[in-house]
Write a protein that holds these residues in place. Structure first.
Motif, PDB file in Angstrom:
ATOM      1  N   ARG A 443     -83.854  49.678  10.464  1.00  8.62           N
ATOM      2  CA  ARG A 443     -82.690  49.075  11.091  1.00  8.62           C
ATOM      3  C   ARG A 443     -81.968  50.085  11.980  1.00  8.62           C
ATOM      4  O   ARG A 443     -81.524  49.765  13.087  1.00  8.62           O
ATOM      5  N   ARG A 446     -83.966  50.602  15.192  1.00  7.31           N
ATOM      6  CA  ARG A 446     -83.779  49.493  16.123  1.00  7.31           C
ATOM      7  C   ARG A 446     -82.404  49.578  16.802  1.00  7.31           C
ATOM      8  O   ARG A 446     -82.259  49.338  18.001  1.00  7.31           O
ATOM      9  N   GLN A 447     -81.396  49.965  16.045  1.00  7.96           N
ATOM     10  CA  GLN A 447     -80.048  50.069  16.589  1.00  7.96           C
ATOM     11  C   GLN A 447     -79.973  51.159  17.661  1.00  7.96           C
ATOM     12  O   GLN A 447     -79.373  50.966  18.718  1.00  7.96           O
ATOM     13  N   GLU A 450     -81.627  49.921  20.830  1.00  4.01           N
ATOM     14  CA  GLU A 450     -80.792  48.977  21.577  1.00  4.01           C
ATOM     15  C   GLU A 450     -79.688  49.705  22.355  1.00  4.01           C
ATOM     16  O   GLU A 450     -79.379  49.329  23.496  1.00  4.01           O
TER      17      GLU A 450
END
Length: 471
Positions: A443, A446-447, A450
């Motif tokens: 997670r 992915r953050q 982004e």
């Protein structure tokens, strides 16, 4: 001599021959001063100088003809007027020939106006004397002797006051400085805003300092605007600890000096080791007006650079234990916000560092590959990018709780730069330590991805808008 001076026409004639040129000289200086200041009194003074005083002098001379033993015919009066006009024409022609087209830097261009006025005064006295002798047949030998004796007496009486004035006039003739130059004198340091025959007016930033020319002529001063090198150098000497490696000190100071906003971009800064752990930093700047600001920024940012490099500026010792405690406490807060466990905190804290930046310092340059992820724990930073024409484009700001340098994990070059908007504290976690944490937390990976894409898109859109605006 007594019988000569007792003549009824002597004192009026002496007043016209000596007093009129002196009065015209003083009124000329007064008019120039009032004109520079934009005073409404400049016009009345010009009227007094050009018409009232000359008319008064003519009246005094003509009035003496009634008591003189000469026959005042119209032919003599006409010859006197014609001779006076010829004298004015010759003076005007000589002034145009000698000083009208003077080349810049020549002695004629540098000659102070008061010297020219004094020369006119002598020529006027000689011209009036010749007119009295040729036209009216007057014996001017005694008058010249009286004027000479009077000049000697006056000169001896005022030699203390006149000596400094003459020294100041010689200084103006040499012209070691001009209006707009920056001077460093014993009474004041600043920019010259006005120069006259008596004094130089120096703007110190806290008012106008009046420095007599005689003081400048008899003392020493530095003209900061006439630097021999390619630019004026703002210099400061800093002392470090004796155990600090000279290479590390030089690199830290060079980084600070190169990043100063007042530095001339085409010229390099210099760092010279003076011995005894002292270093001289020289920064090329456009004008002495930037010296104070440059030195203040240099000293301010040097402290932060010394703290980041673990150096001992002014023998101040960074507190490693306090920094370690700060890093651990701040990473606890970061981990809580990112949803990380104690193992992640321990992995990051083992290699993390506390970095301090001064307002305006570049934290990450454009087109660089970061070596660590930096978590902002105090202050704020700005994101920026440079357009093709060199303009700096702001992409906004981020503050406490945000992070920079995410591309260190992907080893990509940053198209954006990061600058400290205020004095900022960052907890920096090296690439390898952060990689170990991200690999165990999908997670978080992915953050970070982004955020990287969002910032890259913002930079691309800003560059496209700037290019469209130029077209």
């Amino acid at each position: 001599m007594n019988s000569f001076t007792s003549q009824p026409w002597f004192w009026p004639a002496l007043g016209v021959i000596v007093g009129l040129p002196l009065a015209l000289l003083l009124l000329n200086e007064l008019h120039a001063l009032l004109a520079r200041r934009g005073s409404s009194y400049a016009k009345p003074v010009a009227l007094l100088r050009n018409w009232v005083l000359p008319a008064c002098a003519v009246y005094l001379l003509v009035a003496q003809l009634e008591q003189a033993d000469v026959q005042a015919t119209w032919s003599k009066i006409a010859a006197t007027a014609f001779g006076f006009l010829i004298m004015l024409l010759l003076l005007s022609g000589a002034n145009a020939a000698l000083f009208g087209a003077a080349r810049a830097g020549s002695w004629r261009e540098r000659l102070p106006g008061i010297f020219i006025d004094m020369g006119r005064l002598v020529l006027i006295i000689l011209g009036v004397g010749l007119l009295l002798s040729w036209v009216w047949g007057a014996n001017i030998g005694g008058l010249i002797a009286a004027v000479g004796v009077t000049s000697i007496v006056i000169g001896l009486a005022v030699q203390t006051a006149v000596g400094p004035v003459i020294a100041g006039l010689l200084l103006l003739f040499e012209q070691p400085f001009r209006i707009g130059d920056w001077l460093d004198t014993s009474p004041a340091k600043g920019r010259v805003v006005e120069v006259n025959w008596r004094a130089a007016h120096i703007d110190t930033g806290n008012g106008i300092q009046i420095v007599p020319n005689a003081m400048l002529a008899t003392g020493s001063f530095t003209n900061l605007s006439r630097a021999q090198g390619a630019a004026y150098q703002a210099s400061a000497t800093l002392a470090f600890g004796p155990d600090d490696p000279p290479g590390a000190v030089g690199a830290a100071l060079m980084s600070v000096a190169t990043g100063l906003p007042t530095r001339l971009g085409s010229l390099p800064a210099k760092v010279v080791a003076l011995g005894e752990a002292k270093y001289k930093v020289s920064v090329p700047i456009a004008s002495p007006a930037d010296e104070s600001r440059t030195k203040a920024l240099l000293l301010h940012r040097a402290w932060y650079a010394a703290q980041r490099a673990g150096l001992h500026l002014d023998e101040a010792s960074p507190d490693a234990e306090t920094a370690k405690t700060y890093v651990e406490s701040q990473l606890q807060r970061v981990a809580a916000g990112l949803g990380l466990g104690e193992d992640a905190v321990a992995a990051m804290a083992a290699h993390a560092r506390q970095l301090l930046y001064a307002e305006g310092e570049i934290i990450q340059p454009v087109n660089s590959i970061p070596e660590a992820v930096g978590f902002i724990t105090a202050g704020s930073v700005g994101l920026l990018v440079y357009a093709e024409d060199g303009r700096e484009l702001s992409l906004g700001s981020i503050g406490v709780g945000d992070y920079i340098g995410g591309t260190s994990l992907t080893r990509q070059r940053m198209i954006t730069g990061v600058v400290a908007l205020t004095d900022t504290t960052i907890v920096s976690v090296p690439r390898d330590a952060m990689n170990a944490v991200v690999q165990n937390n999908a997670r978080l990976a992915r953050q970070i991805g982004e955020v990287i894409e969002m910032r890259r898109k913002g930079a691309t859109d800003a560059l496209a808008e700037a290019a469209a605006g130029v077209r």
